[in-house]
Write an enzyme that holds these catalytic residues in place. Structure first.
Site, short mmCIF file in Angstrom:
data_model
loop_
_atom_site.label_atom_id
_atom_site.label_comp_id
_atom_site.label_asym_id
_atom_site.label_seq_id
_atom_site.Cartn_x
_atom_site.Cartn_y
_atom_site.Cartn_z
N LYS A 113 0.82 -1.14 -0.15
CA LYS A 113 0.02 -0.12 0.11
C LYS A 113 0.80 1.34 -0.19
CE LYS A 113 -3.33 -2.88 -0.17
NZ LYS A 113 -4.04 -3.11 -1.21
N ARG B 195 -26.12 -5.99 -0.68
CA ARG B 195 -25.65 -7.37 -0.41
C ARG B 195 -26.52 -8.13 0.40
NH1 ARG B 195 -19.20 -6.95 -0.49
NH2 ARG B 195 -18.81 -5.25 -1.70
N ARG C 80 -8.60 -6.30 -9.30
CA ARG C 80 -9.51 -7.43 -9.86
C ARG C 80 -10.80 -6.73 -9.93
NH1 ARG C 80 -9.92 -6.32 -3.88
NH2 ARG C 80 -11.86 -5.69 -3.50
#
Ligand code: MV4
Length: 447
Positions: free
Chosen positions: A116, A336, A292
């Site tokens: 990071k 979700r 991703r």
């Protein structure tokens, strides 16, 4: 080019990838653990290979078994989905060495963005705004203290190998610094076998806004606007939407251009997400890059009328992007649906689905791998479905979400469906004036 894609994942994302592969005329291979033999991704793929026992480390994370499954079936590409091996540099590397196209970034790209502090440094050098803080990692306590004083309290100490909220410590005043610095390092070492930390100004109550980007092998990089992911609990997103209620065309363009600048600086190919924090003055700062496809990609698909997995596969084949971004149309929200009990701290609620009804109709999409009588295993992620609605504007999308959530029936287990209906009654959510602290205060007040 490739003809047969092995999907190194399970659940809804495995199905999502299989669907697009079929539409592209590609053959599909599912892999599954012993606990997943009755899963839909196994049913819907052209072929399926059992890659090991129940625990992820023995199956979905077991690189040699997955490579063997690809070799046995003649799969010449692997799609990793999200989670599991999606951001594992060794996996990307081993795929390459095995002459299997990894549908994702190079090992070097994954390693760099996984670090990071290095990712931040790269972004800063390419002109992307970053959160004020240390230049790189801070090895020593005394330097850290000095740094924090210069930055000004509150500061946040972050694990360089972390991300997604793991290994962070907020420090409100100097007296707390030493303890926070030491525990952050110990935690980082324990969690990631890497004790490196860096320091930033702590931005209070930011919004989490991420930009979807897509790069091809010819050096083109496009952005598909933002997703607002501010409705989270313990770094688990629960509701995401596009566009963000706080982003106008001008800010979208500036954030999009910053994201493209960062991605071009590293010759990024494929789908990626640049995460930003946006403060109350609407300053935006790079936070992390995800290399991703993300869980919440469908809200972008709905408002940009683009199949992101299709574009991801096409660019992996060396083709140009088919669907270039225009302005977003309407509004999309994803809910979700987890097999969790919101009344008890969202504890997992696995078990048998006794009865099931999915909502439908105009503007309603359900991405899910569950079916009536399916038994949700307790070993994996609790996500069982994503309800994605589209409406002409935010209000329309919210009204549609209410009726779709009311139609949605899952019996036999606890889910987050009713919780979402309660959020849709909350004035802060309805007005669009919420930040990353919203869900905690919502849960404190109402439950
Ligand atoms: C921050 C921050 C405030 N200031 N960094 C959380 C996840 C990890 N990727 C970084 N995170 C944060 N970093 C600075 N300098 C606040 C968070 C944060 C957060 C960020 C996005 C969404 C939800 C969050 C919840 C708590 C903390």
């Amino acid at each position: 080019m490739f003809n047969k894609v092995l999907i190194a994942n399970r659940g809804e994302i495995a199905l999502r990838v299989i669907r697009t592969c079929k539409e592209l005329g590609l053959k599909t291979v599912a892999v599954y653990s012993e606990a997943d033999k009755n899963s839909l991704h196994v049913t819907f793929a052209d072929e399926a290979v059992c890659i090991g026992p129940t625990f992820s480390k023995d199956s979905y994370l077991k690189i040699p078994s997955i490579i063997s499954a690809a070799q046995i079936t003649g799969a010449d590409a692997i799609h990793p989905g999200y989670g599991f091996l999606a951001e594992n540099a060794s996996f990307s590397e081993i795929c390459g060495e095995s002459n299997i196209k990894f549908i994702g970034p190079s090992p070097d790209m994954i390693s760099m963005m996984g670090d990071k502090s290095a990712a931040k440094d790269t972004m800063k050098k390419s002109g992307v705004p970053v959160i004020p803080g240390s230049d790189g990692i801070v090895p020593h306590l005394q330097d850290g203290k000095k740094m924090a004083q210069e930055i000004g309290y509150p500061v946040i100490i972050k694990a360089s190998a972390g991300g997604g909220g793991k290994g962070m410590r907020i420090v409100w005043e100097e007296s707390e610094f030493e303890n926070a610095f030491k525990t952050a390092k110990v935690e980082a070492e324990a969690a990631f076998a890497n004790g490196d930390v860096y320091i930033e100004k702590f931005i209070e109550n930011p919004r989490h806004i991420e930009i979807q980007i897509l790069g091809d092998q010819f050096g083109n990089v496009y952005h598909y606007g933002e997703r607002d992911c501010s409705v989270q609990r313990r770094h688990q997103k629960l509701i995401e939407e596009a566009p963000s209620p706080i982003i106008d065309a001008d800010l979208r363009q500036r954030m999009g251009e910053a994201a493209i600048r960062g991605a071009k600086a590293v010759n990024y190919e494929g789908v990626g997400t640049i995460e930003f924090l946006v403060d109350k003055h609407k300053n935006f700062y790079f936070m992390e890059m995800n290399t991703r496809i993300q869980v919440e990609h469908p809200v972008t698909e709905m408002v940009y009328d683009v199949d992101l997995i299709r574009q991801q596969i096409l660019v992996a084949m060396g083709k140009e992007v088919e669907t270039l971004p225009k302005e977003p149309t309407g509004h999309s929200i994803e809910f979700r649906i987890n097999a969790e009990d919101p009344e008890h701290n969202f504890r997992p609620s696995p078990g048998k689905i006794e009865s099931l009804h999915f909502p439908g109709g105009f503007g309603v999409r359900v991405d899910s791998h569950i079916y009536q009588s399916y038994v949700i295993p307790p070993y994996y992620d609790s996500l069982i479905a994503k309800l994605i609605v589209w409406g002409k504007n935010r209000e329309h999308a919210i009204n549609r979400a209410k009726r779709a959530l009311e139609e949605f029936t899952v019996e036999g287990i606890k889910t987050t469906i009713d919780f979402h209906l309660k959020v849709l009654e909350d004035e802060r959510f309805l007005s669009g004036k919420f930040d990353t602290s919203f869900l905690d205060s919502f849960l404190k007040n109402k439950h």
